[in-house]
Motif scaffolding. Sequence first.
Motif, PDB file in Angstrom:
ATOM      1  N   ASN A 162      -6.377   3.828   2.929  1.00  0.00           N
ATOM      2  CA  ASN A 162      -5.066   3.271   3.018  1.00  0.00           C
ATOM      3  C   ASN A 162      -4.566   2.710   4.010  1.00  0.00           C
ATOM      4  O   ASN A 162      -3.562   1.718   4.339  1.00  0.00           O
ATOM      5  N   CYS A 207      -3.178  14.014   1.935  1.00  0.00           N
ATOM      6  CA  CYS A 207      -2.978  15.023   0.468  1.00  0.00           C
ATOM      7  C   CYS A 207      -4.541  15.125   0.365  1.00  0.00           C
ATOM      8  O   CYS A 207      -4.699  15.979  -0.649  1.00  0.00           O
ATOM      9  N   ASN A 226      -4.884  14.974  -6.165  1.00  0.00           N
ATOM     10  CA  ASN A 226      -5.924  15.438  -5.242  1.00  0.00           C
ATOM     11  C   ASN A 226      -5.694  16.947  -4.757  1.00  0.00           C
ATOM     12  O   ASN A 226      -6.872  17.401  -4.658  1.00  0.00           O
ATOM     13  N   MET A 231     -12.646   9.309  -0.190  1.00  0.00           N
ATOM     14  CA  MET A 231     -11.665   8.192  -0.913  1.00  0.00           C
ATOM     15  C   MET A 231     -12.569   6.816  -1.068  1.00  0.00           C
ATOM     16  O   MET A 231     -13.469   6.567  -0.420  1.00  0.00           O
ATOM     17  N   SER A 272      -2.723   6.682  -8.944  1.00  0.00           N
ATOM     18  CA  SER A 272      -1.173   7.018  -8.852  1.00  0.00           C
ATOM     19  C   SER A 272      -0.608   5.801  -9.187  1.00  0.00           C
ATOM     20  O   SER A 272      -0.955   4.670  -8.588  1.00  0.00           O
ATOM     21  N   VAL A 299      -6.719   6.007  -5.248  1.00  0.00           N
ATOM     22  CA  VAL A 299      -5.253   5.640  -5.498  1.00  0.00           C
ATOM     23  C   VAL A 299      -5.114   4.147  -5.079  1.00  0.00           C
ATOM     24  O   VAL A 299      -4.188   3.533  -5.273  1.00  0.00           O
ATOM     25  N   GLN A 300      -6.117   3.832  -3.855  1.00  0.00           N
ATOM     26  CA  GLN A 300      -5.832   2.476  -3.247  1.00  0.00           C
ATOM     27  C   GLN A 300      -6.535   1.359  -3.854  1.00  0.00           C
ATOM     28  O   GLN A 300      -6.483   0.424  -3.659  1.00  0.00           O
ATOM     29  N   GLY A 339       1.275  12.372  -9.614  1.00  0.00           N
ATOM     30  CA  GLY A 339       0.783  11.288  -8.770  1.00  0.00           C
ATOM     31  C   GLY A 339      -0.287  11.588  -7.941  1.00  0.00           C
ATOM     32  O   GLY A 339      -1.232  12.626  -8.129  1.00  0.00           O
ATOM     33  N   GLY A 340      -0.624  10.837  -6.982  1.00  0.00           N
ATOM     34  CA  GLY A 340      -1.982  10.771  -6.277  1.00  0.00           C
ATOM     35  C   GLY A 340      -2.060  12.228  -5.461  1.00  0.00           C
ATOM     36  O   GLY A 340      -2.986  12.922  -5.461  1.00  0.00           O
ATOM     37  N   THR A 341      -0.904  12.692  -4.828  1.00  0.00           N
ATOM     38  CA  THR A 341      -0.740  13.893  -4.127  1.00  0.00           C
ATOM     39  C   THR A 341      -1.232  14.961  -5.007  1.00  0.00           C
ATOM     40  O   THR A 341      -1.896  15.976  -4.770  1.00  0.00           O
ATOM     41  N   SER A 368       0.920  -1.194  -0.030  1.00  0.00           N
ATOM     42  CA  SER A 368       0.099  -0.089  -0.129  1.00  0.00           C
ATOM     43  C   SER A 368       1.021   1.086  -0.075  1.00  0.00           C
ATOM     44  O   SER A 368       0.440   2.349  -0.390  1.00  0.00           O
ATOM     45  N   HIS A 394       2.334   4.305  -8.933  1.00  0.00           N
ATOM     46  CA  HIS A 394       3.360   3.558  -8.133  1.00  0.00           C
ATOM     47  C   HIS A 394       2.703   2.425  -7.218  1.00  0.00           C
ATOM     48  O   HIS A 394       3.291   1.649  -6.419  1.00  0.00           O
ATOM     49  N   LYS A 395       1.110   2.637  -7.051  1.00  0.00           N
ATOM     50  CA  LYS A 395       0.542   1.627  -6.413  1.00  0.00           C
ATOM     51  C   LYS A 395      -0.174   0.472  -7.015  1.00  0.00           C
ATOM     52  O   LYS A 395      -0.592  -0.555  -6.230  1.00  0.00           O
ATOM     53  N   ASP A 424     -10.858   9.759  -4.231  1.00  0.00           N
ATOM     54  CA  ASP A 424      -9.399   9.420  -4.327  1.00  0.00           C
ATOM     55  C   ASP A 424      -9.483   7.784  -4.655  1.00  0.00           C
ATOM     56  O   ASP A 424      -9.924   7.134  -3.544  1.00  0.00           O
ATOM     57  N   HIS A 457      -6.650  10.492   3.303  1.00  0.00           N
ATOM     58  CA  HIS A 457      -5.188  10.487   3.005  1.00  0.00           C
ATOM     59  C   HIS A 457      -4.875  12.103   3.371  1.00  0.00           C
ATOM     60  O   HIS A 457      -5.613  13.025   2.903  1.00  0.00           O
ATOM     61  N   VAL A 493     -10.588   3.472  -1.311  1.00  0.00           N
ATOM     62  CA  VAL A 493     -10.154   2.723  -0.238  1.00  0.00           C
ATOM     63  C   VAL A 493      -9.503   3.287   0.602  1.00  0.00           C
ATOM     64  O   VAL A 493      -8.468   4.131   0.159  1.00  0.00           O
TER      65      VAL A 493
HETATM   66  C1  LIG Z   1      -5.383   6.842  -0.683  1.00  0.00           C
HETATM   67  C2  LIG Z   1      -4.145   7.628  -1.026  1.00  0.00           C
HETATM   68  N1  LIG Z   1      -4.306   9.000  -1.530  1.00  0.00           N
HETATM   69  C3  LIG Z   1      -3.081   9.445  -2.228  1.00  0.00           C
HETATM   70  C4  LIG Z   1      -1.824   9.068  -1.937  1.00  0.00           C
HETATM   71  C5  LIG Z   1      -0.559   9.724  -2.246  1.00  0.00           C
HETATM   72  O1  LIG Z   1      -0.400   9.286  -3.854  1.00  0.00           O
HETATM   73  P1  LIG Z   1       1.256   9.631  -4.291  1.00  0.00           P
HETATM   74  O2  LIG Z   1       2.135   8.922  -3.399  1.00  0.00           O
HETATM   75  O3  LIG Z   1       1.163   9.234  -5.686  1.00  0.00           O
HETATM   76  O4  LIG Z   1       1.347  11.052  -4.110  1.00  0.00           O
HETATM   77  C6  LIG Z   1      -1.694   7.773  -1.238  1.00  0.00           C
HETATM   78  C7  LIG Z   1      -0.174   7.279  -1.036  1.00  0.00           C
HETATM   79  O5  LIG Z   1      -0.042   6.657  -0.060  1.00  0.00           O
HETATM   80  C8  LIG Z   1      -2.619   7.131  -0.764  1.00  0.00           C
HETATM   81  O6  LIG Z   1      -2.641   5.856  -0.213  1.00  0.00           O
END
Ligand SMILES: Cc1ncc(COP(=O)(O)O)c(C=O)c1O
Length: 381
Positions: A149, A100, A73, A145, A198, A177-178, A68-70, A7, A200-201, A175, A98, A147
Amino acid sequence: MIYLDNSATTQPHPQVIEAVKRAMDNYYGNPSSLHSMGIEAENVLKQARQVVAQALEVKPSEVFFTSGGTESNNTALKGVAFQFQQRGKHIITTQVEHPCVYDVCKQLEEFGFSVTYLPVDEDGRVSPDELVRAIRPDTILVSVMHVNNELGTIQPIDQIGKLLKQHPKIVFHVDAVQSFGKLPIRMHEWGIDLLSLSAHKFYGPRGIGVLAKREGLQIQPLLTGGGQEAGLRSGTENIPGIAGMAKAIRLAEEDRDEETKRLYDQLQRLRQGIEQLPDCVVNTPKTGTAPHIMNFSVPGAKAEVLLHALEERGFLVSTKSACSSKTGEPSRILLAAGMGHERAVSAVRVSLGRNNQTQDIEQFLLALKECINYIRPLMKK
Ligand SMILES: Cc1ncc(COP(=O)(O)O)c(C=O)c1O
């Protein structure tokens, strides 16, 4: 070492690494350049956009590449807040987002926005009815979100989206991402206006992600400059990252159902094993969770001590989410779910991925038992 921290991030798939290398070797032109190398790079970009669009069942023009996710968001929340602040300044989110999303909301409060942080039940789940009750005439945005994290809890996104259809002026951000690559996501069917991913997940490269935005919705860009990504995200496009992410999406789509089932089976075994251990409490709910996250506590023990004891035996796990694990504070998520301080400071997250085999779980359970016996004398009574 057995990696059980998927995760936090995943090991890039070998075919992803190849795709990144191929793009770096062959497509280093700037997609904005008018010459042939620029056009070749632009074609890679177009194809990748098509792959993302197909996976999300949206139009290619609804796909925007970010870092990416940050960033996705931040763009979603600040982009909506600054676009619609004349109409209203109220935002609804949850206590378990999260950082972010959560910290962006805190920052927006400093800019005069008012934010409702919805509570969650003991499973970490938000109530769609409570969300609707929180809507005000000046509400412009809802961000929830898919799921969680830390706990793996799936939020009732489809139900929330359906209810929000009665409020077409409120923008709905999710979000994901997960969840992407593990659970189905129906952006348009569920009434989602903005969706964050994102790479890399899901075995893609670091530093690349997607913000999907419903056609017709205008939001303010976070980054202005050269006007790339239809003006929503300026900056020369990260072609190697984008090509790698497209490969990761193709691979994830190929065997998603099988892989999800495989992970659920492993997760179930993990739960049974942990439940049988004395001194352990499972925090991840029994139902309605993602296939890859199992959170548990050993009340009285320090999460870091357990983490390091497990590492000495060859297992890499996490306390809380990777970005907040160094703060040493109790998990905001577990506290919000009413699990109490003792459980929130002793929580460990195991998160599974494509490289994990059933025997990893069996070995992990043996190691965990050993670790608990080892730390028991150090535990608070
Ligand atoms: C639910 C969730 N949102 C956003 C992020 C942030 O994503 P990124 O690492 O691509 O910035 C994460 C990463 O841990 C996450 O788990």
